[in-house]
Write an enzyme that holds these catalytic residues in place. Structure first.
Site, short mmCIF file in Angstrom:
data_model
loop_
_atom_site.label_atom_id
_atom_site.label_comp_id
_atom_site.label_asym_id
_atom_site.label_seq_id
_atom_site.Cartn_x
_atom_site.Cartn_y
_atom_site.Cartn_z
CB SER A 15 84.35 96.69 44.65
OG SER A 15 83.77 95.40 44.54
CE LYS A 16 82.46 97.51 35.99
NZ LYS A 16 81.41 96.50 35.93
NE ARG A 17 86.52 92.40 41.52
CZ ARG A 17 87.36 92.49 42.55
NH1 ARG A 17 87.35 91.60 43.50
NH2 ARG A 17 88.22 93.50 42.61
N GLY A 20 78.53 95.03 42.48
CA GLY A 20 77.42 95.32 41.59
C GLY A 20 77.21 94.20 40.58
#
Ligand code: GLU
Length: 503
Positions: free
Chosen positions: A262-264, A266
């Protein structure tokens, strides 16, 4: 039956930045199309107007330009199967929705969101299907005249796909084999909404794949649950013979722990999940991109290609051409691929080492100009050449390693290397070296070497560390002759004199 021409498509919904998983999907489509001499279509699936984000389409196109993934047909590329934006294909879909209605394979439903909520409260695990559709307000339960009157009166409705329960549905997946489900678990999916005169994803997707003569649907695993419905739609239209073959790619998993990337992840671990920097037009948030973070596009391609597939040898460095030659869709893994971003950094380092210094100059020049330094491309290429084998993954990491090429050091005994190496006699030795170098007209590495090597050998001198103190101010940097040649005679001697004076 004659082999069908390979035609694949990448069909994003313009709902924001393209996720790195989407880039991998597009890449696998591209590799597959290229190795079969086929074609790749760029289609925009924008039937959900609520989720439309301005700028997303252009962002996606720019990402592929940067990465070197080329389309043959589609939005912005043209072609014979257009328009390629689904919002521009309303009349086409309407025709096919009407066909299903006429043939009794779909029906009109008037249930309001409130009515549906109420049913969900009344009936545990409510789903709109063969068990419940007769309890609802639709063209199967209402008299014909009432249905017509409601439509004529402008009442909003949806068209639902009538799914016959109890049938086995097979999805023949190139990666996963025969995926079988029973149609009883499916709900009567909404295919069309009168509110915006637009079909839903499912209908538009199938109609377009058919009309655009798509031979293979290669997409992320998250679409696998939709595939049985898609098979039933092909059947309902009588298009089984030209149904594309499916390949559902493995998920990209978090670098650590469980679950999908997920973007989190990253944000938490410090790596981009988008190809390019993304400025969210709604929130104003800026998310980092591979391009702006200093990755070479070739490195990103190589890294992504190996998330879910490998050539079965220990070859890791693969160019786009290698990938086109070796990629094998049938050998993709079923299980998720861990997103090892550290490996991605390693790929970048390998590609930096293999890339011509001249090509790396613009990236380097950007960093230098942020630090107020402007130099010729030739000189920058020379510095990159001397420094890139140091342990760097990104060109911007060069700056702290090589500022001394451009800025005269400040000499100080506070520096540990200086303290250790500028001992009794160092100044005198450096004086001697200054005198020696002063006599040189040619300041090339060879010319310096010729005189200095003789001097060190015959005089048993070890000037290297003090000399490094003079030119660098501390214990880093390349070979001394190379550095001196780069600085030139004047600057080299000036630095040596400054060090002698200061220390
Ligand atoms: N529009 C879908 C997406 O955003 C396409 C899914 C598919 O490839 O069928 O990924």
């Amino acid at each position: 039956m004659a082999e069908r021409k390979v035609r694949v498509r990448f069909a994003p919904s313009p709902t924001g930045a393209l996720h790195i998983g989407g880039v991998r999907t597009a890449l696998y489509n591209y590799l597959f199309a290229r190795q079969h001499g086929g074609e790749m279509v760029f289609r925009i699936e924008d039937t959900d107007s609520n989720r439309f984000v301005p700028g997303a389409e252009e962002y996606i196109l720019e990402s592929f330009r940067w990465l070197g993934i080329h389309f043959d047909e589609g939005v912005s590329f043209g072609g014979d199967h257009g328009p390629y934006r689904q919002s521009e294909r309303r009349e086409i879909y309407k025709k096919y929705v009407d066909q299903l209605l006429e043939e009794g394979k779909a029906y009109i439903a008037f249930d309001t969101p409130e009515e549906l909520d109420k049913k969900r409260e009344e009936i545990p695990n409510f789903q709109y299907d063969a068990k419940t559709r007769h309890l609802m307000r639709n063209s199967l339960t209402l008299p014909k005249e009432e249905v017509q009157a409601l439509i004529d009166g402008g009442t909003q409705y949806v068209v639902r796909f009538l799914i016959e329960p109890g049938q086995d549905v097979h999805v023949d997946d190139i990666i996963r084999g025969d995926v079988k489900i029973n149609s009883s678990i499916l709900d009567d999916k909404v295919l069309y909404k009168s509110a915006d005169c637009l079909p839903t994803y499912h209908l538009a997707n199938i109609v377009d794949d058919h009309l655009m003569e798509i031979s293979h649907v290669i997409r992320g695993e998250e679409w696998l649950p939709s595939a049985p419905l898609h098979v039933l739609l092909y059947r309902a239209f009588g298009w089984e013979d030209t149904m594309p073959r499916f390949a559902h790619l493995p998920l990209l998993l978090k670098p650590d722990g469980k679950g999908k990337l997920s973007k989190r992840d990253g944000d938490r671990l410090g790596f981009p999940v988008f190809p390019l920097e993304w400025h969210d037009p709604k929130t104003g948030d800026v998310s980092s991109g591979y391009r702006e973070s200093g990755y070479l596009p070739e490195a990103v391609i190589n890294f992504l290609a190996l998330l879910g597939w490998n050539p079965g040898t220990d070859q890791e460095i693969l160019s786009m051409d290698d990938l086109i030659a070796q990629f094998d869709l049938t050998k993709c893994s079923k299980s998720g691929a861990r997103f090892d971003y550290v490996k991605g950094q390693w790929f970048n380092r390998e590609y930096i080492l293999a890339t011509d210094n001249e090509k790396l100059v613009p990236e380097f020049a950007k960093i230098l100009s942020e630090n107020g330094i402007n130099e010729t491309p030739e000189r920058l290429a020379a510095v990159i050449g001397m420094m890139k084998m140091k342990k760097i993954n990104f060109i911007h990491e060069l700056w702290p390693l090589c500022d001394f090429f451009f800025i005269r050091p400040e000499y100080s005994m506070d520096d540990k290397f200086t303290r250790k190496n500028w001992k009794e006699g160092a100044a005198a030795e450096m004086q001697e070296l200054v005198a020696l170098l002063e006599g040189l007209d040619d300041f090339s590495v060879e010319s310096q070497k010729a005189v200095v090597d003789v001097w060190t050998e015959t005089g048993d001198k070890r000037p290297w560390n003090p000399w490094r103190v003079c030119l660098v101010g501390t214990g880093k940097g390349p070979d001394m002759y190379e550095l001196a040649a780069f600085l030139g005679k004047e600057e080299t001697l000036a630095r040596m004199r400054a060090a002698i004076e200061k220390l």
